[in-house]
Write a protein that holds these residues in place. Sequence first.
Motif, PDB file in Angstrom:
ATOM      1  N   UNK A 328      13.563   2.632  18.609  1.00  0.00           N
ATOM      2  CA  UNK A 328      15.570   2.553  18.257  1.00  0.00           C
ATOM      3  C   UNK A 328      16.013   3.422  19.841  1.00  0.00           C
ATOM      4  N   UNK A 329      16.831   3.942  18.956  1.00  0.00           N
ATOM      5  CA  UNK A 329      17.924   4.393  20.092  1.00  0.00           C
ATOM      6  C   UNK A 329      16.811   5.689  20.486  1.00  0.00           C
ATOM      7  N   UNK A 330      16.457   6.064  19.394  1.00  0.00           N
ATOM      8  CA  UNK A 330      15.565   7.383  19.385  1.00  0.00           C
ATOM      9  C   UNK A 330      14.721   7.419  20.292  1.00  0.00           C
ATOM     10  N   UNK A 339      16.459  15.558  29.154  1.00  0.00           N
ATOM     11  CA  UNK A 339      17.456  15.077  30.990  1.00  0.00           C
ATOM     12  C   UNK A 339      18.656  15.063  29.666  1.00  0.00           C
ATOM     13  N   UNK A 340      19.605  16.168  30.542  1.00  0.00           N
ATOM     14  CA  UNK A 340      21.091  16.361  29.497  1.00  0.00           C
ATOM     15  C   UNK A 340      21.862  15.165  30.196  1.00  0.00           C
ATOM     16  N   UNK A 341      22.771  14.544  28.864  1.00  0.00           N
ATOM     17  CA  UNK A 341      23.811  14.107  29.256  1.00  0.00           C
ATOM     18  C   UNK A 341      24.726  14.827  30.395  1.00  0.00           C
ATOM     19  N   UNK A 342      24.714  14.085  31.297  1.00  0.00           N
ATOM     20  CA  UNK A 342      26.539  13.619  32.055  1.00  0.00           C
ATOM     21  C   UNK A 342      27.249  13.348  31.212  1.00  0.00           C
ATOM     22  N   UNK A 343      28.845  14.271  31.583  1.00  0.00           N
ATOM     23  CA  UNK A 343      29.746  14.396  31.190  1.00  0.00           C
ATOM     24  C   UNK A 343      31.363  14.392  31.996  1.00  0.00           C
ATOM     25  N   UNK A 344      31.858  14.005  31.765  1.00  0.00           N
ATOM     26  CA  UNK A 344      33.633  14.382  32.876  1.00  0.00           C
ATOM     27  C   UNK A 344      34.473  14.484  31.468  1.00  0.00           C
ATOM     28  N   UNK A 345      35.189  15.175  31.866  1.00  0.00           N
ATOM     29  CA  UNK A 345      37.105  15.619  31.326  1.00  0.00           C
ATOM     30  C   UNK A 345      37.650  15.207  31.666  1.00  0.00           C
ATOM     31  N   UNK A 346      38.660  15.045  30.564  1.00  0.00           N
ATOM     32  CA  UNK A 346      40.197  13.758  30.964  1.00  0.00           C
ATOM     33  C   UNK A 346      40.278  15.072  32.847  1.00  0.00           C
ATOM     34  N   UNK A 347      40.454  15.833  33.029  1.00  0.00           N
ATOM     35  CA  UNK A 347      41.199  16.804  34.216  1.00  0.00           C
ATOM     36  C   UNK A 347      39.896  16.548  35.281  1.00  0.00           C
ATOM     37  N   UNK A 348      38.772  15.928  34.977  1.00  0.00           N
ATOM     38  CA  UNK A 348      38.350  15.547  36.762  1.00  0.00           C
ATOM     39  C   UNK A 348      38.957  14.613  37.192  1.00  0.00           C
ATOM     40  N   UNK A 349      38.551  14.611  38.500  1.00  0.00           N
ATOM     41  CA  UNK A 349      39.057  13.902  39.325  1.00  0.00           C
ATOM     42  C   UNK A 349      38.421  12.744  39.358  1.00  0.00           C
ATOM     43  N   UNK A 350      38.738  11.408  39.601  1.00  0.00           N
ATOM     44  CA  UNK A 350      37.933  10.334  40.042  1.00  0.00           C
ATOM     45  C   UNK A 350      36.463  10.642  41.121  1.00  0.00           C
ATOM     46  N   UNK A 428      25.949   3.115  24.951  1.00  0.00           N
ATOM     47  CA  UNK A 428      26.440   2.433  23.334  1.00  0.00           C
ATOM     48  C   UNK A 428      26.292   4.941  23.468  1.00  0.00           C
ATOM     49  N   UNK A 429      26.824   5.298  22.457  1.00  0.00           N
ATOM     50  CA  UNK A 429      26.481   7.439  21.988  1.00  0.00           C
ATOM     51  C   UNK A 429      25.509   6.877  21.169  1.00  0.00           C
ATOM     52  N   UNK A 430      24.975   8.381  21.036  1.00  0.00           N
ATOM     53  CA  UNK A 430      25.097   8.674  19.610  1.00  0.00           C
ATOM     54  C   UNK A 430      24.624  10.514  19.403  1.00  0.00           C
ATOM     55  N   UNK A 431      24.440  10.602  18.979  1.00  0.00           N
ATOM     56  CA  UNK A 431      24.161  12.050  18.268  1.00  0.00           C
ATOM     57  C   UNK A 431      23.057  12.492  17.476  1.00  0.00           C
ATOM     58  N   UNK A 432      21.661  13.767  17.503  1.00  0.00           N
ATOM     59  CA  UNK A 432      20.741  13.519  17.182  1.00  0.00           C
ATOM     60  C   UNK A 432      20.398  14.434  16.197  1.00  0.00           C
ATOM     61  N   UNK A 433      19.502  14.907  15.534  1.00  0.00           N
ATOM     62  CA  UNK A 433      19.181  15.543  14.351  1.00  0.00           C
ATOM     63  C   UNK A 433      19.841  17.271  14.670  1.00  0.00           C
ATOM     64  N   UNK A 434      19.330  17.400  15.844  1.00  0.00           N
ATOM     65  CA  UNK A 434      21.022  18.617  16.199  1.00  0.00           C
ATOM     66  C   UNK A 434      21.569  19.232  17.003  1.00  0.00           C
ATOM     67  N   UNK A 435      22.833  17.423  16.154  1.00  0.00           N
ATOM     68  CA  UNK A 435      24.516  17.352  17.412  1.00  0.00           C
ATOM     69  C   UNK A 435      24.431  17.235  18.460  1.00  0.00           C
ATOM     70  N   UNK A 436      23.404  17.113  19.203  1.00  0.00           N
ATOM     71  CA  UNK A 436      23.219  16.907  21.088  1.00  0.00           C
ATOM     72  C   UNK A 436      24.053  15.764  21.181  1.00  0.00           C
ATOM     73  N   UNK A 437      24.506  15.095  22.740  1.00  0.00           N
ATOM     74  CA  UNK A 437      24.481  13.702  22.556  1.00  0.00           C
ATOM     75  C   UNK A 437      23.880  12.811  22.773  1.00  0.00           C
ATOM     76  N   UNK A 438      23.535  11.681  23.251  1.00  0.00           N
ATOM     77  CA  UNK A 438      23.179  10.699  24.037  1.00  0.00           C
ATOM     78  C   UNK A 438      23.667   9.550  24.569  1.00  0.00           C
ATOM     79  N   UNK A 439      23.734   8.830  25.426  1.00  0.00           N
ATOM     80  CA  UNK A 439      23.618   7.520  26.021  1.00  0.00           C
ATOM     81  C   UNK A 439      22.469   7.037  26.150  1.00  0.00           C
ATOM     82  N   UNK A 440      22.524   5.146  25.973  1.00  0.00           N
ATOM     83  CA  UNK A 440      21.606   4.621  26.153  1.00  0.00           C
ATOM     84  C   UNK A 440      22.867   3.767  26.728  1.00  0.00           C
TER      85      UNK A 440
END
Length: 451
Positions: A328-330, A339-350, A428-440
């Motif tokens: 499964x995704x899990x 390993x923490x999910x790496x994200x950016x915000x709309x205000x970050x640069x390319x 695809x993204x998903x949240x675990x039981x604690x609410x943290x996001x993960x990516x596959x």
Amino acid sequence: MWLNNILETIGQTPLIKLNKVTKDLPCTVLAKVEYFNPGNSIKDRMALKMLEVAEQEGKIKPGGTIIEGTSGNTGMGLALAACVKGYKCIFTTTDKQSKEKADILKAVGAEVIVCPTNVEPEDPRSYYSVSKRLATEVPNSWYVNQYDNLANRLAHYEQTGPEIWEQTEGKVTHLVVATGTGGTIVGTGKYLKEKNPNIKVWAIDSYGSLLKKYFETGELDQNEVYPYISEGFGEDFVPQNYDMQYIDKFEKVTDKDGAVMARRIAKEEGIFVGYSCGSCLQGMMQLKAELKPTDVVVCIFHDHGSRYVGKIYNDQWMMERGFLDVKTFKDLVSGRGSQKLITVTPTHTVLDAVNLMKKYDIENIPVFDGEANVGAISAQGLFDKILNNPDVKNDTIATVMEKPYPSVAFDMPVERLSSFITKENGAVLSKDESGSHHIVTRHDIIQSLSK
């Protein structure tokens, strides 16, 4: 030429050779596919026979009420007969039976009363006891009692046995039946053994049933009895339809093995069968060491898979019981450690996104605005944009981001995840039981399916 009513379609079901599931067996394996009966099960045969005998013996009068404890299939056969002959039906069943079975009975006009599974047969709440009580309270009613009604096994002696003998041209060497009331295995087995005493009759039982031990020792051991999930076979008492002289062996099958085998039959043979059918074939496979190349084995496939779409054909139901061994995704994200999910915000640069991709050797980054999943950045998408305009690296993510990655359930099977991965969408993204996001990502799925 037309038929006079639906009851005339009962019987003469096909005998179909199995090819893929049984490819490693030395013998020929044939399935007597009983869902071709109008009520989609073998129980149509004995339901009609029991009613006809009751009519002949004056046990039910016109306009009367048929009362029975049934897991669903016998009820369906009785209900069809009641529709044609003008009777009412009241059926009791257990809460372990699939909801689809009760719904189908209601659809053909029956009243259905659901009773608890985990009580003794003598308990006034059991579906045996409730049906017996109703038979004393409802005027002009007939209590069918399929377990002790010998017209049950007579139906198979007169119909199922002769059909198998004729369809195999007398070559059948083994009959295999997942057995409950005893009617099918005893009636069919008796006929076949009268034709050829060397034919072996194998009964398939469930763990939690006392039938196997009773057959082997003659002891009614209630310590053998405990709740089980398998449907349509196994018993916590010995119905009068049993005559053990016509049975050569009992073999038990686990709830999981029967469910998994039913799904294999549907997927590999294209025969959409019910729970007990999987258990029947699984039991035969467990005894394959006793088979030889000249053997012709007939397995009874009792009913249709449509009765179990909410159970054994439901991935979630199977996984909750540990029956479905799928990734499964899990499972995919669990192999990465912390390993923490790496994200950016709309205000970050390319350029910020490019540097993160280089640093962490990744190709897909979700874009979050606070807790909201608002977009995505992919290596391929950035490559195309930078190739066309090198100055885009100084632009904000908001100006170049793609559609957000789809969000899925944390326990979604890998096979289903793959349907979300497209040329335009690489993760695809998903949240675990604690609410943290993960990516596959596409790469994760390819790696998992190659292992």
